[in-house]
Enzyme design. Sequence first.
Site, short mmCIF file in Angstrom:
data_model
loop_
_atom_site.label_atom_id
_atom_site.label_comp_id
_atom_site.label_asym_id
_atom_site.label_seq_id
_atom_site.Cartn_x
_atom_site.Cartn_y
_atom_site.Cartn_z
N ASP A 75 3.72 27.83 -17.18
CA ASP A 75 4.03 29.23 -17.50
C ASP A 75 5.04 29.31 -18.65
O ASP A 75 4.88 30.11 -19.58
CB ASP A 75 4.59 29.94 -16.27
N ASP A 92 9.67 35.20 -18.94
CA ASP A 92 8.84 35.96 -18.01
C ASP A 92 9.35 37.39 -17.90
O ASP A 92 10.51 37.63 -17.53
CB ASP A 92 8.88 35.27 -16.64
N HIS A 118 5.34 25.90 -13.06
CA HIS A 118 6.48 26.55 -13.72
C HIS A 118 6.58 26.15 -15.18
O HIS A 118 6.83 26.99 -16.06
CB HIS A 118 7.77 26.20 -12.97
N ASP A 136 10.67 30.34 -17.66
CA ASP A 136 10.08 30.86 -16.43
C ASP A 136 11.19 30.90 -15.38
O ASP A 136 11.79 29.86 -15.08
CB ASP A 136 8.92 29.99 -15.96
N GLU A 195 0.85 -1.19 0.00
CA GLU A 195 0.00 0.00 0.00
C GLU A 195 0.89 1.25 0.00
O GLU A 195 0.80 2.13 0.86
CB GLU A 195 -0.94 0.00 1.21
#
Length: 423
Positions: A405, A325, A402, A270, A145
């Site tokens: 963008d 950016d 990121h 970015d 699990e």
Amino acid sequence: MTISQRVIAVSSVKLTELIAPSFYTIHRDVKALGHTHYWLKGGRGSTKSSFVSIEIIMGMMTDPQANAVCMRKVGLYLKESVYEQLVWAIEKLGVSHLWEERLSPLGLIYRPTGQRILFRGADKPKKIKSTKVSKGYIKYLWYEELDEFDGMEEVRTINQSLIRGGDSFVVFYSYNPPKSARSWVNAEVIEQRPDRLIHQSTYLSVPPQWLGQQFYIEAEHLKATKPEAYEHEYLGKVTGTGGEVFINLQIQEISDEEIKAFDHIKRGLDFGYAVDPLHYTVCHHNKGKRRLYIFGEIHKVALSTTEAVRLIKAENRLNQRITADSEEPRTIATMKAEGLYIVPAKKGPDSVEHGIKYLQDLEAIIIDPVRCPNTAREFSGYEYEPDKDGGFKADYPDKDNHSIDAVRYAIEDEIIRRGVRLG
């Protein structure tokens, strides 16, 4: 007992009566020590836990130096799960007379040599770190699990404590994939590594008599009434929570031949802030088919401008345009001075929303998980935030985006042609 006697003891039972056909190939790989880490994901009734228990018992009986540690996140659940599963394997292999079962402390001991199977809960990490064996070394680890564990950092810490002092190791990770791609365990398997084998199994490859008629009745009923729940629970598919931003993703490898034919390549950047990574992306925009292929990335934290320029130049050998950016004009100016053809992205009102909607409207966003593991992880895990009423907020989350963008910046010219500005 000699090694040959050990082999006879575990080969008197036909493995085809204990291991489902979907595990034959992986059994041979484990036997040949083809990999160290075996990630076994699947739905209900896939018999992945049965397979692991058989491999551990057989492996220990043929290697006198091998011991095992089996784990659950919560130690309270060990007895009713992995311990009973291993006892089942011992009985099915017909070697119960060679194994001693202990309940306090929980353990299994191979009588001829004293080899041990230990059981640990990750809710008591000190017990895991102090785990030692008097004979041989810990060759086998089993995380049952796996999705219940807190994350890959916790798993790495445990592995670092236990994987030592031996020549070869086999680590099993068994789990039912969570619905959400944002789950750490689903995100982790996107990143491929040479010592890891990922295996998907379902009940459909299991002999029907092993599961019984009622199992199939329940499965078919869920398939007919709630097909998405069926796909998640019985087929082990990552069906999502309903909050995925991008439902047009295709996570698949992109060949060198395909890349050579790309003629509309775009690059975006970015910048990283503090603990956020710098992300540089390379993609091909097939406007005719409305498909975006993402096949290159640089994704690093605390990367200096000089080092970033060096890495980008190594990829962008023809010094083609990069859109970055615009919030970092000084960094852009520095990169220009160091020789990059880099321009600031054009920003405007609601530009993030328009850019993401443009990506959503594409027929497909194809991401190569080998070349771009971080891009694949971020795009797959990008989901709307839940609200207090059980629905989702309308805004796009401003985190773990990121690569998204950078991609928006890369294709800003296409977005602007639709009458919006990018931000």
